[in-house]
Design a protein around this motif. Sequence first.
Motif, PDB file in Angstrom:
ATOM      1  N   ALA A 162      37.919  38.051  69.983  1.00  9.90           N
ATOM      2  CA  ALA A 162      36.571  38.194  69.424  1.00  9.90           C
ATOM      3  C   ALA A 162      35.671  36.989  69.674  1.00  9.90           C
ATOM      4  N   ASP A 163      36.238  35.791  69.783  1.00  8.90           N
ATOM      5  CA  ASP A 163      35.413  34.596  69.987  1.00  8.90           C
ATOM      6  C   ASP A 163      35.000  34.466  71.456  1.00  8.90           C
ATOM      7  N   PRO A 164      33.910  33.724  71.735  1.00 10.49           N
ATOM      8  CA  PRO A 164      33.485  33.525  73.126  1.00 10.49           C
ATOM      9  C   PRO A 164      34.557  32.777  73.926  1.00 10.49           C
ATOM     10  N   ASN A 165      34.785  33.230  75.134  1.00 12.78           N
ATOM     11  CA  ASN A 165      35.701  32.570  76.052  1.00 12.78           C
ATOM     12  C   ASN A 165      34.934  32.073  77.262  1.00 12.78           C
ATOM     13  N   GLY A 166      35.564  31.198  78.032  1.00  9.99           N
ATOM     14  CA  GLY A 166      34.926  30.696  79.233  1.00  9.99           C
ATOM     15  C   GLY A 166      35.066  31.663  80.399  1.00  9.99           C
ATOM     16  N   ASP A 167      34.418  31.333  81.488  1.00  9.40           N
ATOM     17  CA  ASP A 167      34.521  32.106  82.720  1.00  9.40           C
ATOM     18  C   ASP A 167      35.682  31.532  83.527  1.00  9.40           C
ATOM     19  N   PHE A 168      36.787  32.245  83.576  1.00  8.46           N
ATOM     20  CA  PHE A 168      38.008  31.744  84.207  1.00  8.46           C
ATOM     21  C   PHE A 168      37.762  31.336  85.653  1.00  8.46           C
ATOM     22  N   PHE A 169      37.018  32.151  86.389  1.00 10.45           N
ATOM     23  CA  PHE A 169      36.854  31.921  87.831  1.00 10.45           C
ATOM     24  C   PHE A 169      35.675  30.995  88.143  1.00 10.45           C
TER      25      PHE A 169
END
Length: 277
Positions: free
Chosen positions: A250-257
């Motif tokens: 549910a929380d914001p995550n980063g852009d893996f790539f």
Amino acid sequence: MLSAQEDDLLSLLGEDEQTDLVRDAFKSPRVINGHSMEMLRAGVLDFRILHRFGPVNQGFYDLFGLDQASMRIGFDYALTDGVTLGVGRSTAKKELDAFAKFRILGQSAGAKPFPVSLIWVSGIANNGLKTPFSAVEANATRRLAYYHELIIGRKFSEGFSLQISPTVVHQNFVENELAPNDLFALGIGGRIKLSKRMAFVWDYGLALNRYPEDASLNPLSVGLDIETGGHVFQLHFSNSTGMNERAFLADPNGDFFDGDIRFGFNLSRVFQIAKKP
């Protein structure tokens, strides 16, 4: 003589063949972030330390994220081979979480084989920040969130295991009116055995109604399990800070790539607390 012939006949018919539960699909009850289809043995306590550093793309000034850290410490205990209870505390949002994990059916081979394992997990999380919300009072009810998931997994061979886990996360309160209180997701996790003590693992959470609807924000983690006797040491990279289901889904995550990923490690140490039945 007649008895021996009857025993041979029953053997040919498979009457005396046992049904064996398939084990070690994963070397840990968690893949990286999410629960795995693996269950602890009865009477076993799993002491877990999950540690994750800051974003790698912050560069040398923050030593590629090593100057920052978040962690979760947890204790999981197996009441039986098919029932595990766990509690944990995370530094992110000072969350206290708990869960119950049940084996509905286990993958088995032998007289009565079953092709997959079915595992049910239900959990709860409490936001422990003094002022978690900017616009409203943080009463006890608003702080709570819940999740439920069904893990469907199969150990295809000694070297490959795969699982999917339909999941729903309910947050009693969300500050953004466009964000859903009920978030639906599909988890995917796998393991490829590399050697007797090492395996490549990954897990991914496909959020079906996240706001904003951006696939790059879905939690993705890849790692290396290293088994060393009584514990499993895991090195991994992940785009999520949170280390419980509510947090990483549910929380914001980063852009893996885009390099917005975090290096981390999980350490699992098991202790046989109660005698084996």
